[in-house]
Motif scaffolding. Structure first.
Motif, PDB file in Angstrom:
ATOM      1  N   LEU A 273      10.109  -2.763   9.080  1.00 34.43           N
ATOM      2  CA  LEU A 273       8.743  -3.050   8.650  1.00 34.43           C
ATOM      3  C   LEU A 273       8.339  -2.128   7.514  1.00 34.43           C
ATOM      4  CD1 LEU A 273       6.917  -3.694  12.040  1.00 34.43           C
ATOM      5  CD2 LEU A 273       7.381  -5.347  10.227  1.00 34.43           C
ATOM      6  N   LEU A 274       8.688  -0.846   7.673  1.00 32.89           N
ATOM      7  CA  LEU A 274       8.343   0.108   6.623  1.00 32.89           C
ATOM      8  C   LEU A 274       9.002  -0.272   5.313  1.00 32.89           C
ATOM      9  CD1 LEU A 274       8.290   3.607   8.321  1.00 32.89           C
ATOM     10  CD2 LEU A 274       6.385   2.302   7.386  1.00 32.89           C
ATOM     11  N   GLY A 283       6.310   0.958  -3.971  1.00 32.95           N
ATOM     12  CA  GLY A 283       5.673   1.120  -2.668  1.00 32.95           C
ATOM     13  C   GLY A 283       5.258   2.559  -2.427  1.00 32.95           C
ATOM     14  N   GLU A 284       6.148   3.478  -2.805  1.00 31.55           N
ATOM     15  CA  GLU A 284       5.857   4.899  -2.625  1.00 31.55           C
ATOM     16  C   GLU A 284       4.638   5.307  -3.438  1.00 31.55           C
ATOM     17  OE1 GLU A 284       9.173   7.661  -3.322  1.00 31.55           O
ATOM     18  OE2 GLU A 284      10.360   6.274  -2.086  1.00 31.55           O
ATOM     19  N   ARG A 288       1.058   6.690  -2.122  1.00 34.59           N
ATOM     20  CA  ARG A 288       0.514   7.937  -2.632  1.00 34.59           C
ATOM     21  C   ARG A 288      -0.924   7.742  -3.142  1.00 34.59           C
ATOM     22  NH1 ARG A 288       2.089  13.137  -1.900  1.00 34.59           N
ATOM     23  NH2 ARG A 288       0.971  14.379  -3.423  1.00 34.59           N
ATOM     24  N   ALA A 289      -1.107   6.665  -3.864  1.00 29.59           N
ATOM     25  CA  ALA A 289      -2.432   6.381  -4.430  1.00 29.59           C
ATOM     26  C   ALA A 289      -3.456   6.159  -3.315  1.00 29.59           C
ATOM     27  CB  ALA A 289      -2.354   5.159  -5.342  1.00 29.59           C
ATOM     28  N   LEU A 290      -3.031   5.397  -2.301  1.00 24.29           N
ATOM     29  CA  LEU A 290      -3.948   5.140  -1.189  1.00 24.29           C
ATOM     30  C   LEU A 290      -4.244   6.430  -0.424  1.00 24.29           C
ATOM     31  CD1 LEU A 290      -2.591   1.715   0.098  1.00 24.29           C
ATOM     32  CD2 LEU A 290      -4.924   2.159  -0.690  1.00 24.29           C
ATOM     33  N   ALA A 291      -3.205   7.236  -0.216  1.00 30.01           N
ATOM     34  CA  ALA A 291      -3.391   8.499   0.503  1.00 30.01           C
ATOM     35  C   ALA A 291      -4.369   9.390  -0.251  1.00 30.01           C
ATOM     36  CB  ALA A 291      -2.046   9.202   0.693  1.00 30.01           C
ATOM     37  N   THR A 292      -4.232   9.392  -1.569  1.00 32.60           N
ATOM     38  CA  THR A 292      -5.147  10.184  -2.392  1.00 32.60           C
ATOM     39  C   THR A 292      -6.582   9.681  -2.218  1.00 32.60           C
ATOM     40  OG1 THR A 292      -3.347  10.434  -3.974  1.00 32.60           O
ATOM     41  CG2 THR A 292      -5.533  11.073  -4.739  1.00 32.60           C
ATOM     42  N   ALA A 293      -6.722   8.382  -2.289  1.00 32.93           N
ATOM     43  CA  ALA A 293      -8.055   7.786  -2.135  1.00 32.93           C
ATOM     44  C   ALA A 293      -8.663   8.138  -0.774  1.00 32.93           C
ATOM     45  CB  ALA A 293      -7.967   6.275  -2.300  1.00 32.93           C
ATOM     46  N   VAL A 294      -7.819   8.125   0.260  1.00 38.57           N
ATOM     47  CA  VAL A 294      -8.324   8.447   1.600  1.00 38.57           C
ATOM     48  C   VAL A 294      -8.696   9.929   1.672  1.00 38.57           C
ATOM     49  CG1 VAL A 294      -7.731   8.575   4.062  1.00 38.57           C
ATOM     50  CG2 VAL A 294      -7.056   6.573   2.735  1.00 38.57           C
ATOM     51  N   ALA A 312       1.967  -7.291   2.098  1.00 37.71           N
ATOM     52  CA  ALA A 312       3.384  -7.361   2.469  1.00 37.71           C
ATOM     53  C   ALA A 312       3.770  -8.796   2.801  1.00 37.71           C
ATOM     54  CB  ALA A 312       3.648  -6.462   3.662  1.00 37.71           C
ATOM     55  N   HIS A 313       4.998  -9.137   2.491  1.00 38.52           N
ATOM     56  CA  HIS A 313       5.466 -10.479   2.828  1.00 38.52           C
ATOM     57  C   HIS A 313       6.222 -10.408   4.131  1.00 38.52           C
ATOM     58  CE1 HIS A 313       4.286 -11.359  -1.239  1.00 38.52           C
ATOM     59  NE2 HIS A 313       4.994 -10.304  -1.630  1.00 38.52           N
TER      60      HIS A 313
END
Ligand SMILES: Nc1nc2c(ncn2[C@@H]2O[C@H](COP(=O)(O)OP(=O)(O)OP(=O)(O)O)[C@@H](O)[C@H]2O)c(=O)[nH]1
Ligand SMILES: [Mg+2]
Length: 314
Positions: A273-274, A283-284, A288-294, A312-313
């Motif tokens: 799944l990952l 994806g990485e 990273r971008a999402l983690a930064t935003a959070v 994700a498909h």
């Protein structure tokens, strides 16, 4: 993948097995194809895990146990998950087997697993190598690992029978031993019993074990060995045999295998799944971008996960 590769492995071809282990270590897609084909031929091997602090004599014990099994004409696989193990050339064992007249003994396969670069994946690689050796007809598989981290504990959990090696005079009492190690022991091996302090260690261990509740009617016994002098090895081999009989007759082995596969399936599912949702550099970067935003409180983590899943498909 050459079409005769699986056949060669099933026939115990050493070079084919070695190559397969390399593909497993590299997590290459080839290894999955191969293991898929080999899987129906597995399930015959008995896995014994040997764990204990550095220098307690694990490799020497493995060497001696392997010799006992070879004398009984059982094919043996040895996996040493330990960078300092002296197995790389199979030197110790090779010498002894030659001494017994089994020059170039095809009935034994020894491999050290590199521990570097396997964070988290070590237990999986070891499990896959064990499957491979099982398919290759090794009926006794011995897995040596230093009992330090969680990864190593996961490795011995793979085993049908777990030996925990203790030695006198390491300066640390039983009380200081890693609790996890004590819990997973099916058999305690008191090695270096030629050394001072062996009686005291045995007494301590007995005292501790008397408080433990036996698992499925099995009280982990304590076997004294002097691996370097081949003392106590037959006793150890026959105790492993007794444990095997006990667990097979109580149905416990089957239960353990189901638990094992349940965990493995979850792990495999997780990694698939990952891979699907976060694959590649892209994806990485996104993660990273999402983690930064959070972290910056620009987005909440729940919607971040939903966002990843949505794209994700599956
Ligand atoms: N006195 C004595 N020495 C032993 C015994 N068994 C092993 N040794 C010695 O202890 C040392 C370590 O043995 P190994 O078999 O390499 O120990 P190990 O646990 O595999 O070591 P690592 O893989 O480095 O953690 C060697 O010098 C052995 O000869 C024993 O029963 N008595
Ligand atoms: Mg060793």
């Amino acid at each position: 993948m050459s079409p005769d590769w699986p056949q060669k492995i099933l026939a115990g071809d050493v070079r084919a097995i070695s190559r397969a282990i390399t593909t497993i270590e590299n997590h290459s897609p080839e290894s999955e194809q191969l293991l898929k084909q080999l899987f129906p031929h597995t399930g015959q091997a008995y896995l014994t895990g040997i764990t204990g602090a550095p220098g307690t004599g694990k490799s020497t014990l493995v060497d001696r146990l392997a010799a006992v099994y070879r004398q009984r004409e059982e094919r043996v696989g040895v996996i040493a998950v330990d960078p300092t193990s002296p197995y790389s050339g199979g030197a110790i064992l090779g010498d002894r087997i030659r001494m017994q007249g089994h020059a170039s003994d095809n009935g034994i396969f020894i491999r050290s697993m590199a521990t570097r670069g396997f964070l988290g994946g070590l237990a999986r690689s070891t499990a896959e190598v064990a499957l491979l050796l099982d398919a290759a007809g090794k009926r006794q598989i011995l897995i040596e690992t230093v009992g330090v981290g969680q990864d190593e504990i996961d490795i011995v959990r793979l085993a049908d029978c777990v030996l925990v090696i203790l030695v006198p005079g390491l300066g640390d009492d039983i009380q200081n031993m890693k609790a996890g190690l004590m819990e997973i022991a099916d058999i305690f091996v008191l090695n270096k019993a030629d050394r001072e302090g062996a009686d005291r260690l045995e007494e301590q261990l007995h005292a501790m074990l008397s408080l433990a509740i036996p698992r499925d009617g099995w009280h982990p016994p304590i076997i004294r060995t002097v691996a370097t002098e081949n003392r106590g090895i037959d006793d150890l081999a026959s105790t492993i045999g007794k444990f095997r009989k006990h667990f097979e007759s109580t149905g416990r082995r089957q239960k353990k295998h189901i638990e094992h596969w349940q965990n493995r399936l979850i792990e495999m599912l997780e990694s698939r799944l990952l891979e699907k949702v976060l694959h590649g550099k892209e994806g990485e970067a996104r993660l990273r971008a999402l983690a930064t935003a959070v972290a910056e409180r620009k987005q909440d983590p729940f919607s971040a996960v939903s966002e990843i899943l949505k794209s994700a498909h599956l």
